[in-house]
Design a protein around this motif. Structure first.
Motif, PDB file in Angstrom:
ATOM      1  N   UNK A 279      38.410  87.190  63.907  1.00 19.73           N
ATOM      2  CA  UNK A 279      38.678  87.329  65.349  1.00 19.73           C
ATOM      3  C   UNK A 279      37.453  87.939  66.036  1.00 19.73           C
ATOM      4  N   UNK A 280      36.916  88.993  65.433  1.00 24.21           N
ATOM      5  CA  UNK A 280      35.757  89.678  66.029  1.00 24.21           C
ATOM      6  C   UNK A 280      34.530  88.763  66.075  1.00 24.21           C
ATOM      7  N   UNK A 281      34.413  87.897  65.076  1.00 25.62           N
ATOM      8  CA  UNK A 281      33.218  87.036  65.003  1.00 25.62           C
ATOM      9  C   UNK A 281      33.153  86.030  66.156  1.00 25.62           C
ATOM     10  N   UNK A 282      34.269  85.839  66.854  1.00 23.72           N
ATOM     11  CA  UNK A 282      34.292  84.875  67.962  1.00 23.72           C
ATOM     12  C   UNK A 282      33.902  85.502  69.294  1.00 23.72           C
ATOM     13  N   UNK A 283      33.508  86.755  69.247  1.00 17.03           N
ATOM     14  CA  UNK A 283      33.157  87.506  70.469  1.00 17.03           C
ATOM     15  C   UNK A 283      32.198  86.730  71.388  1.00 17.03           C
ATOM     16  N   UNK A 284      31.132  86.098  70.835  1.00 14.93           N
ATOM     17  CA  UNK A 284      30.194  85.391  71.719  1.00 14.93           C
ATOM     18  C   UNK A 284      30.838  84.270  72.541  1.00 14.93           C
ATOM     19  N   UNK A 285      31.987  83.778  72.106  1.00 15.08           N
ATOM     20  CA  UNK A 285      32.606  82.650  72.823  1.00 15.08           C
ATOM     21  C   UNK A 285      33.573  83.109  73.915  1.00 15.08           C
ATOM     22  N   UNK A 290      40.211  81.897  72.376  1.00 12.48           N
ATOM     23  CA  UNK A 290      41.507  82.513  72.055  1.00 12.48           C
ATOM     24  C   UNK A 290      42.361  81.634  71.109  1.00 12.48           C
ATOM     25  N   UNK A 291      42.400  80.306  71.293  1.00 13.87           N
ATOM     26  CA  UNK A 291      43.184  79.499  70.343  1.00 13.87           C
ATOM     27  C   UNK A 291      42.700  79.668  68.893  1.00 13.87           C
ATOM     28  N   UNK A 292      41.389  79.839  68.695  1.00 13.33           N
ATOM     29  CA  UNK A 292      40.890  80.054  67.332  1.00 13.33           C
ATOM     30  C   UNK A 292      41.269  81.442  66.829  1.00 13.33           C
ATOM     31  N   UNK A 293      41.265  82.429  67.734  1.00 12.85           N
ATOM     32  CA  UNK A 293      41.714  83.771  67.319  1.00 12.85           C
ATOM     33  C   UNK A 293      43.178  83.709  66.897  1.00 12.85           C
ATOM     34  N   UNK A 294      43.959  82.921  67.620  1.00 14.20           N
ATOM     35  CA  UNK A 294      45.380  82.783  67.265  1.00 14.20           C
ATOM     36  C   UNK A 294      45.558  82.148  65.887  1.00 14.20           C
ATOM     37  N   UNK A 295      44.646  81.245  65.526  1.00 17.51           N
ATOM     38  CA  UNK A 295      44.749  80.655  64.183  1.00 17.51           C
ATOM     39  C   UNK A 295      44.589  81.764  63.138  1.00 17.51           C
ATOM     40  N   UNK A 296      43.614  82.652  63.341  1.00 20.54           N
ATOM     41  CA  UNK A 296      43.404  83.753  62.383  1.00 20.54           C
ATOM     42  C   UNK A 296      44.648  84.642  62.318  1.00 20.54           C
ATOM     43  N   UNK A 297      45.247  84.917  63.481  1.00 17.13           N
ATOM     44  CA  UNK A 297      46.478  85.742  63.497  1.00 17.13           C
ATOM     45  C   UNK A 297      47.612  85.009  62.782  1.00 17.13           C
ATOM     46  N   UNK A 298      47.719  83.712  63.052  1.00 16.11           N
ATOM     47  CA  UNK A 298      48.793  82.915  62.442  1.00 16.11           C
ATOM     48  C   UNK A 298      48.663  82.900  60.920  1.00 16.11           C
TER      49      UNK A 298
END
Ligand code: GRG
Length: 304
Positions: A279-285, A290-298
């Motif tokens: 989730x943290x690695x997506x900070x630059x985007x 957010x949909x990719x962060x949700x995949x990590x949470x899922x």
């Protein structure tokens, strides 16, 4: 089930995944061959092994990453379907008696049970080759350089330096004491490589720059590692009916897993940490990721 440390299941994710699964199912239906003739059982087995539910997490990753880079939907769908075709081939072959010898997959008899072993082997072979045919088709992208990049990426993820190598190591170390680094490597190859490519494919289609692409690759690796740990936890603690496959097989088969090596609690902490780092690695985007962060949470809160 050992609880995910503080990460919440994303609101509405099940519905979003289901809607995306319906769309990729329609694309797969369109791409899969059908017809009459002596080869008919092969075509039926390919459809049986593919149009059969499944979470469709890998295609979801491809379309979510593609959306981040403004890729037209049709291109994203085709690449997503190619990744799923390859995944379905791996499941058909993994279920064979010579490998995991499973009779239930996605809540239905496995391909070799529904058809026969020879047909299942051939169906897997044909799904694998169809995946590359889809990526190499100009309909997937007008730029031949992008198509070659996709084809090479999938060969690396799936072949002797990726998933197939991971499967070989998995079989080779059964019933043997293995160190954590070896388990990490085997899982990065067996499961992580295709999940990473699923995410990277969206960046390739969108002609992302090297830094952006590398960020997506790092994210994919962490999500893939977390996914496999949770898969191993679910093998011990999951619900067989909900998962649609036999569980509790890893320990009996002497499989090398991080749950076995570290214990459930430490394995769960690791999965959770990987998801947080992803989730943290997506900070630059920023927010669009957010949909990719949700995949990590899922991935770390899933029950199936
Ligand atoms: C036989 C060449 C060959 C490779 C096999 C993918 C694989 C390598 C084996 C499948 C068995 C397994 C437990 C692999 C780990 C990856 C994994 C958890 C696959 C299941 O993926 P899900 O949970 O399945 O995404 P669905 O059905 O939802 O698509």
């Amino acid at each position: 089930m050992t609880a995910a440390g503080g990460l919440q299941a994303p609101e509405g994710m099940a519905e979003r995944l289901a809607a995306a699964a319906d769309r990729v199912e329609a694309t797969l239906d369109e791409l899969l061959p059908s017809g009459a003739g002596l080869e008919n059982p092969l075509l039926d087995a390919m459809r049986y092994a593919t149009l059969n539910g499944g979470k469709r997490l890998r295609p979801y990753l491809t379309t979510a990453t593609a959306a981040l880079f403004g890729v037209p939907d049709r291109q994203a769908q085709r690449a997503a379907a190619a990744v799923e075709l390859l995944h379905c081939y791996s499941l058909v072959h993994d279920d064979l008696p010579a490998m995991d010898d499973d009779e239930l997959r996605r809540g239905r008899p496995t391909c070799h049970i529904a058809f026969d072993e020879a047909t299942a082997i051939l169906a897997g072979d044909a799904l694998l080759t169809l995946a590359f045919d889809v990526l190499a088709d100009p309909e997937t992208h007008e730029d031949a350089g992008v198509r070659i990049d996709l084809v090479r990426g999938l060969t690396e993820a799936a072949g002797a330096h990726g998933m197939v190598a991971g499967q070989m190591i998995d079989l080779a170390v059964e019933h043997r004491p293995v160190d954590v680094a070896t388990i990490e490597r085997l899982q990065a190859l067996k499961t992580g490589a295709l999940i990473t490519f699923a995410a990277e494919a969206g960046a390739v289609l969108g002609k992302a720059g090297p830094d952006e692409r590398q960020a997506i690759v790092s994210y994919g690796r962490m999500v893939g590692a977390a996914f496999q740990i949770v898969d191993d936890l679910l093998d011990e603690e999951g619900d067989e009916e909900a998962m649609g496959k036999a569980l509790g097989k890893d320990a009996a088969a002497g499989k090398a897993t991080l749950v076995g090596a570290l214990g459930r609690d430490e394995a769960r902490r690791r999965a959770d940490r990987l998801a947080r780092d992803a989730i943290a690695s997506l900070e630059p985007f920023g927010h669009p990721a957010e949909p990719l962060r949700d995949v990590a949470r899922f991935v770390v809160t899933r029950r199936t």
